[in-house]
Design an enzyme around this catalytic site. Sequence first.
Site, PDB file in Angstrom:
ATOM      1  N   HIS A  36      -0.006   5.906   0.912  1.00  0.00           N
ATOM      2  CA  HIS A  36       0.501   4.757   0.137  1.00  0.00           C
ATOM      3  C   HIS A  36       1.414   5.238  -0.970  1.00  0.00           C
ATOM      4  O   HIS A  36       1.436   6.423  -1.312  1.00  0.00           O
ATOM      5  CB  HIS A  36      -0.671   3.988  -0.482  1.00  0.00           C
ATOM      6  N   HIS A  76       6.234   7.863  -4.592  1.00  0.00           N
ATOM      7  CA  HIS A  76       6.003   8.899  -3.573  1.00  0.00           C
ATOM      8  C   HIS A  76       4.745   8.578  -2.786  1.00  0.00           C
ATOM      9  O   HIS A  76       3.904   7.794  -3.256  1.00  0.00           O
ATOM     10  CB  HIS A  76       5.828  10.269  -4.234  1.00  0.00           C
TER      11      HIS A  76
END
Length: 175
Positions: free
Chosen positions: A43, A125
């Site tokens: 995620h 990220h």
Amino acid sequence: MTVAESQRLFFALWPAPAVAELITERMAACLPRCRRIPPANLHITLAFIGDVEATKAVCVQQAADRISSREFTLNLSQTGFWRRPGVVWIAPETTPAALIQLHGDLSRALKDCGCQPETRPYHPHLTLCRKARHGPTTGMIEPITMLINEFVLVQSRLSAAGAEYKILRRWPPAR
Ligand code: ATP
Ligand code: MG
């Protein structure tokens, strides 16, 4: 004495299962020895809320209800390594304006609800693995397109076996 129940929460962008599998497959050969994150757990954290009681959990959800986000895509092509936490990551080469906006809106929502504001700059990220001693063997990969058509509220339960995440709510873009 009664102890109020608290939940560990964060807002995130969650890749579709096929995208998560593709990231895992593409990166498999260039990862160092590390604790790999399973595809289902990949995620992008948008805003970390932390351990909060029901009142704050309701507050941040109501604030999220007032956010009007847009659909956009991320081209994941950059990989990298943060030495101190031993994290190997993949990230979009550039951060679209719609993501900067969404992150800002959520950060303000958290602040208005009395949550501790994040002081570090935002680096969207996906963490691919932890406890790495060095970085991936490549810095760039052929871009993987991640369509962002919602943001989600996630509950995290930490244990020795690693974090367990549960998506509690989803917010699609405004029409
Ligand atoms: P573990 O802590 O077991 O390594 P995790 O970090 O994925 O697992 P959480 O600590 O619950 O699980 O964090 C959930 C998400 O929020 C992760 O993406 C994590 O990187 C991010 N996060 C955690 N703490 C913070 C923080 N203080 N500021 C910003 N992001 C955070
Ligand atoms: Mg953590």
